[in-house]
Design a protein around this motif. Structure first.
Motif, PDB file in Angstrom:
ATOM      1  N   GLU A  25      47.901  32.074  53.069  1.00  0.00           N
ATOM      2  CA  GLU A  25      48.950  31.878  54.076  1.00  0.00           C
ATOM      3  C   GLU A  25      50.076  32.859  53.811  1.00  0.00           C
ATOM      4  O   GLU A  25      50.405  33.139  52.644  1.00  0.00           O
ATOM      5  CB  GLU A  25      49.483  30.443  53.998  1.00  0.00           C
ATOM      6  CG  GLU A  25      50.656  30.150  54.926  1.00  0.00           C
ATOM      7  CD  GLU A  25      51.311  28.805  54.652  1.00  0.00           C
ATOM      8  OE1 GLU A  25      52.237  28.446  55.399  1.00  0.00           O
ATOM      9  OE2 GLU A  25      50.908  28.128  53.684  1.00  0.00           O
ATOM     10  N   LEU A  26      50.669  33.406  54.853  1.00  0.00           N
ATOM     11  CA  LEU A  26      51.773  34.349  54.719  1.00  0.00           C
ATOM     12  C   LEU A  26      53.004  33.772  55.384  1.00  0.00           C
ATOM     13  O   LEU A  26      52.967  33.380  56.559  1.00  0.00           O
ATOM     14  CB  LEU A  26      51.419  35.690  55.355  1.00  0.00           C
ATOM     15  CG  LEU A  26      52.492  36.783  55.336  1.00  0.00           C
ATOM     16  CD1 LEU A  26      52.854  37.168  53.905  1.00  0.00           C
ATOM     17  CD2 LEU A  26      52.016  38.006  56.111  1.00  0.00           C
ATOM     18  N   SER A  51      42.715  34.340  46.428  1.00  0.00           N
ATOM     19  CA  SER A  51      42.066  33.749  47.599  1.00  0.00           C
ATOM     20  C   SER A  51      40.564  33.989  47.562  1.00  0.00           C
ATOM     21  O   SER A  51      39.770  33.147  48.017  1.00  0.00           O
ATOM     22  CB  SER A  51      42.671  34.299  48.890  1.00  0.00           C
ATOM     23  OG  SER A  51      42.532  35.706  48.964  1.00  0.00           O
ATOM     24  N   GLY A  52      40.160  35.132  47.010  1.00  0.00           N
ATOM     25  CA  GLY A  52      38.737  35.412  46.866  1.00  0.00           C
ATOM     26  C   GLY A  52      38.051  34.484  45.894  1.00  0.00           C
ATOM     27  O   GLY A  52      36.826  34.323  45.946  1.00  0.00           O
ATOM     28  N   ARG A  53      38.814  33.862  45.007  1.00  0.00           N
ATOM     29  CA  ARG A  53      38.267  32.884  44.065  1.00  0.00           C
ATOM     30  C   ARG A  53      38.397  31.462  44.582  1.00  0.00           C
ATOM     31  O   ARG A  53      38.151  30.498  43.850  1.00  0.00           O
ATOM     32  CB  ARG A  53      38.995  33.024  42.719  1.00  0.00           C
ATOM     33  CG  ARG A  53      38.817  34.370  42.047  1.00  0.00           C
ATOM     34  CD  ARG A  53      37.408  34.558  41.505  1.00  0.00           C
ATOM     35  NE  ARG A  53      37.134  33.582  40.468  1.00  0.00           N
ATOM     36  CZ  ARG A  53      37.456  33.752  39.183  1.00  0.00           C
ATOM     37  NH1 ARG A  53      38.038  34.896  38.800  1.00  0.00           N
ATOM     38  NH2 ARG A  53      37.181  32.834  38.292  1.00  0.00           N
ATOM     39  N   GLY A  54      38.824  31.332  45.841  1.00  0.00           N
ATOM     40  CA  GLY A  54      38.931  30.012  46.444  1.00  0.00           C
ATOM     41  C   GLY A  54      40.208  29.259  46.134  1.00  0.00           C
ATOM     42  O   GLY A  54      40.301  28.054  46.406  1.00  0.00           O
ATOM     43  N   VAL A  55      41.210  29.946  45.579  1.00  0.00           N
ATOM     44  CA  VAL A  55      42.475  29.300  45.233  1.00  0.00           C
ATOM     45  C   VAL A  55      43.398  29.307  46.446  1.00  0.00           C
ATOM     46  O   VAL A  55      43.585  30.356  47.070  1.00  0.00           O
ATOM     47  CB  VAL A  55      43.154  30.038  44.059  1.00  0.00           C
ATOM     48  CG1 VAL A  55      44.517  29.432  43.746  1.00  0.00           C
ATOM     49  CG2 VAL A  55      42.251  30.017  42.831  1.00  0.00           C
ATOM     50  N   PRO A  56      43.989  28.167  46.820  1.00  0.00           N
ATOM     51  CA  PRO A  56      44.979  28.163  47.902  1.00  0.00           C
ATOM     52  C   PRO A  56      46.195  29.009  47.513  1.00  0.00           C
ATOM     53  O   PRO A  56      46.799  28.795  46.461  1.00  0.00           O
ATOM     54  CB  PRO A  56      45.353  26.685  48.043  1.00  0.00           C
ATOM     55  CG  PRO A  56      44.220  25.928  47.420  1.00  0.00           C
ATOM     56  CD  PRO A  56      43.718  26.801  46.314  1.00  0.00           C
ATOM     57  N   VAL A  57      46.543  29.963  48.352  1.00  0.00           N
ATOM     58  CA  VAL A  57      47.625  30.908  48.048  1.00  0.00           C
ATOM     59  C   VAL A  57      48.583  30.975  49.226  1.00  0.00           C
ATOM     60  O   VAL A  57      48.159  31.084  50.382  1.00  0.00           O
ATOM     61  CB  VAL A  57      47.077  32.324  47.775  1.00  0.00           C
ATOM     62  CG1 VAL A  57      48.217  33.285  47.443  1.00  0.00           C
ATOM     63  CG2 VAL A  57      46.065  32.305  46.649  1.00  0.00           C
TER      64      VAL A  57
END
Length: 452
Positions: free
Chosen positions: A163-164, A20-26
């Motif tokens: 998102e969790l 997420s810190g690299r901008g990847v949707p997780v």
């Protein structure tokens, strides 16, 4: 690219934080099952005394320890992390010589362990200890609150857009992720477990809590043929390693007592109607960091991962009015580990049990830990028992952890066993790097899943 991380323990949380810190949707999917290892451990970061004959295991845990200071700084929270040192204690000074030699051999490549020194009276540093013990002090050893680390990583990941979701995640044959809402009927799932692994039993923190002269413990069920680094014949019955984990936190649902035992369970049951409708979650890459449940997650992919749960029970006690916050970790030649935390708290553990998916605190387990703890630290006899915890450590039967792809879409990161809190954040970061196509910071060949 969209990534789904299955498991929100310390490995999964670290992977989600990095991605997420690299901008990847997780999307992080977790079942919140009783017995998750991150929730119930001790918090020991002292890799240099372990795995004397397995450099691959040692290298991973050493890098995990090195990762912590930067992680704590980047998260901007204390996370219960403190370099308090570790006392390696034994009844006879000669029993310390093999581990002294091991530390001397490793010091040049791991100066962060600090200069190891003899301690003539270890009870000065950890007052409840027996006065008959000899000790070495490893000043670079640290303790950490695993729950705090995991929670901080997840909070940061959510702030960064992750998102969790809560539910039982399974994989389809092509690596798709199906999520089913966790329901009460799932508690009737399978109880699984494999025979104990032969590897990872030759380290300082290996002996079962029971007396070395007595019969094998009912809980430490893995007699080992490998010698400990100190070479003592009396430790030939050593079991698997104790789990370094999180000693305390604020989540009551993770605390199990003898009065509220859950049924032995795996949420991945055989009953087709057990649970709700499954939803397909979009993913280009999947990271399976589901701890002891990782093998079950991957079964739908047609992959059999030899990962099984190993139960560990620990006890938390308090010494009213005593400042235990800077007490060192205690790693005995024979017996349980002990470590202090703020709040006058001391943690004692742990049992070693192959009991399947049965995260229960048992009378036998508590008896084993308490008796063993008092043999090493009789000064705890008047301490108040405040909490018990139980965790299912993920153990890879053939030996080292599993970190790497199982196909072109699914990456696994599991099997850290007793070293989840030592190497978990680093392992999660490595798994995230694999998902991003980055060059790993160490050779992953020894940890690559070897599938039939």
């Amino acid at each position: 690219m969209r990534v789904v991380v299955i498991g929100s323990g310390i490995v999964g949380a670290a992977a989600a934080h990095r991605l997420s810190g690299r901008g990847v949707p997780v999307t992080v999917v977790d079942g919140a099952y009783p017995g998750q290892a991150t929730q119930a451990g001790a918090g020991i970061v002292c890799p240099w005394v372990d795995h004397p004959d397995d450099e691959d295991w040692y290298r991973l845990t050493r890098e995990g320890a090195r990762h912590y200071p930067g992680l704590v700084s980047s998260l901007g929270e204390s996370l219960g992390y403190a370099r308090v040192g570790a006392l390696l204690v034994a009844g006879e000074p000669s029993d310390l010589e093999p581990v002294r030699a091991l530390l001397a051999r490793r010091h040049a490549e791991a100066p962060e362990m600090g200069d190891v020194v003899d301690v003539a009276a270890p009870s000065v540093l950890f007052p409840p200890l027996s006065e008959d013990l000899s000790a070495l002090l490893v000043p670079g050893a640290a303790r950490v609150d695993g729950r705090a680390v995991r929670d901080a990583l997840l909070r940061a990941a959510l702030r960064q857009g992750a998102e969790l979701r809560t539910g039982t995640a399974t994989l389809t044959s092509d690596g798709g992720v199906l999520v089913r809402e966790v329901r009460e009927a799932d508690s009737r799932g399978r109880v699984t477990g494999l025979p104990g692994a032969a590897g990872d039993r030759e380290s300082w923190r290996q002996a079962t809590p029971g007396s070395p002269q007595g019969p094998p413990s009912a809980h430490g069920t893995h007699p080992a043929s490998e010698a400990s680094p100190y070479g003592a014949v009396r430790d030939a019955a050593a079991g698997a390693p104790h789990e370094p984990g999180s000693p305390y936190g604020d989540e009551p649902e993770a605390t199990l007592t003898a009065g509220t035992p859950p049924e032995p369970r795996s949420p991945y049951g055989d009953e087709p109607g057990a649970g709700g409708e499954r939803t397909l979650v979009e993913a280009d890459v999947v990271i399976v960091a589901a701890g002891a449940w990782s093998g079950e997650v991957c079964r739908g992919l047609g992959v059999e991962l030899p990962v099984f749960p190993r139960r560990g029970q620990i006890v938390h006690v308090t010494l009213e009015g005593v400042d235990t916050s800077r007490w060192p970790i205690v790693l005995p030649h024979v017996g349980p580990y002990l470590l202090g935390f703020p709040g006058s708290r001391v943690v004692v553990g742990a049992t070693i049990e192959d009991a399947g998916f049965a995260p229960r605190v048992t009378m036998g387990g508590l008896d084993e830990v308490l008796r063993a703890g008092l043999r090493v630290a009789p000064g705890l006899s008047e301490a108040t028992v405040t909490e018990t915890r139980v965790g299912l450590r993920p153990v890879h039967a053939p030996g080292p952890p599993l970190i790497g792809p199982v196909n072109d879409r699914v990456i696994v990161a599991t099997g850290l066993g007793a070293y989840g809190l030592t190497a978990g954040p680093f392992t999660g970061r490595v798994a995230a790097g694999l998902a991003l196509g980055e060059e790993p910071p160490l050779n992953l060949r020894p940890y690559h899943p070897r599938l039939p």
